[in-house]
Design an enzyme around this catalytic site. Structure first.
Site, short mmCIF file in Angstrom:
data_model
loop_
_atom_site.label_atom_id
_atom_site.label_comp_id
_atom_site.label_asym_id
_atom_site.label_seq_id
_atom_site.Cartn_x
_atom_site.Cartn_y
_atom_site.Cartn_z
NE ARG A 1 16.05 -36.94 -39.33
CZ ARG A 1 15.77 -35.71 -39.76
NH1 ARG A 1 16.14 -34.66 -39.07
NH2 ARG A 1 15.11 -35.53 -40.88
CD GLU B 1 5.00 -29.95 -50.85
OE1 GLU B 1 5.65 -30.23 -49.81
OE2 GLU B 1 3.76 -29.97 -50.92
P1 AMP Z 1 13.05 -36.40 -49.68
O1 AMP Z 1 14.10 -35.65 -50.42
O2 AMP Z 1 11.68 -35.84 -49.86
O3 AMP Z 1 13.11 -37.89 -49.97
O4 AMP Z 1 13.33 -36.22 -48.13
C1 AMP Z 1 14.29 -36.98 -47.50
C2 AMP Z 1 15.08 -36.19 -46.48
O5 AMP Z 1 14.25 -35.39 -45.67
C3 AMP Z 1 15.79 -37.14 -45.55
O6 AMP Z 1 17.12 -36.64 -45.30
C4 AMP Z 1 14.96 -37.17 -44.29
O7 AMP Z 1 15.77 -37.09 -43.15
C5 AMP Z 1 14.07 -35.94 -44.38
N1 AMP Z 1 12.64 -36.28 -44.25
C6 AMP Z 1 11.69 -36.15 -45.22
N2 AMP Z 1 10.49 -36.48 -44.77
C7 AMP Z 1 10.65 -36.83 -43.48
C8 AMP Z 1 9.75 -37.29 -42.45
N3 AMP Z 1 8.43 -37.45 -42.67
N4 AMP Z 1 10.27 -37.60 -41.25
C9 AMP Z 1 11.59 -37.44 -41.01
N5 AMP Z 1 12.47 -37.00 -41.92
C10 AMP Z 1 12.01 -36.70 -43.15
#
Ligand code: AMP
Length: 170
Positions: A58, A95
């Site tokens: 995305r 996680e």
């Molecule tokens: P993180 O590594 O936990 O910061 O997760 C970020 C990645 O996961 C990004 O590429 C987002 O597209 C996706 N992502 C994580 N949480 C969400 C959420 N609540 N809604 C949409 N995409 C998410």
């Protein structure tokens, strides 16, 4: 225009307890997506950018549009096994378990001024792995740019070294 109206919340997707931020209504609306692009550009200001790096998948949507507007190249960072040429790989903690990202080894030149873009900053693991790939190739990260920051997850902590900007905070 209130672009927040075009972000749809989906409870328990892709698993229990996650509130997914669905940007497809935003992408589907030409006026809202044009406004969103303008707002993202404002976060960058007049800074010179050589490469916009977007994170699969995305981060590709507004990442490519930002690159065009900033007169910069676009570089995809992808999940392992998707990029065809020689890659550099970075693993990171989820996680539960591990994941990894890859970039083409010739995608960024030493001293390139880079804008990192993704749709959502959650725990920061993904963006922080992307930053290390960019820096290993000698890129200078000008800004980490997100549509949405999920403040409660404190992803910004993992990007402490960098300037982080987002359009919407939850
Ligand atoms: P993180 O590594 O936990 O910061 O997760 C970020 C990645 O996961 C990004 O590429 C987002 O597209 C996706 N992502 C994580 N949480 C969400 C959420 N609540 N809604 C949409 N995409 C998410």
């Amino acid at each position: 225009m209130d672009i927040e109206k075009y972000i749809r919340n989906i409870a328990d997707f892709p698993k229990q307890g996650i509130q997914f931020k669905d940007i497809t209504p935003l992408l589907a609306n030409k006026d809202a997506s044009a406004q969103c692009l303008e707002n993202l550009l404002q976060l960058v200001g007049g800074q010179k950018i050589d490469k916009v790096v977007g994170i699969e998948s995305r981060g590709f949507f507004f990442g490519t549009l930002l690159a065009q507007k900033l007169n910069a190249g676009f570089i995809p960072i992808r999940k392992p096994g998707k990029l065809p040429y020689t890659t550099l790989k970075e693993s990171y903690q989820l996680e539960y378990g591990m994941d990894a990202l890859e970039i083409h080894e010739d995608a960024i030149k030493k001293g390139d001024r880079v804008l990192l873009h993704d749709d959502v900053l959650a725990t920061g693991g993904t963006a922080s792995a992307a930053c290390s790939l960019i820096e290993k190739l000698g890129g200078e990260i000008v800004q980490c740019n997100f549509l949405i920051e999920l403040k409660g997850l404190n992803g910004i902590q993992k990007l402490k070294k960098h300037i982080v900007n987002s359009l919407l905070q939850y």
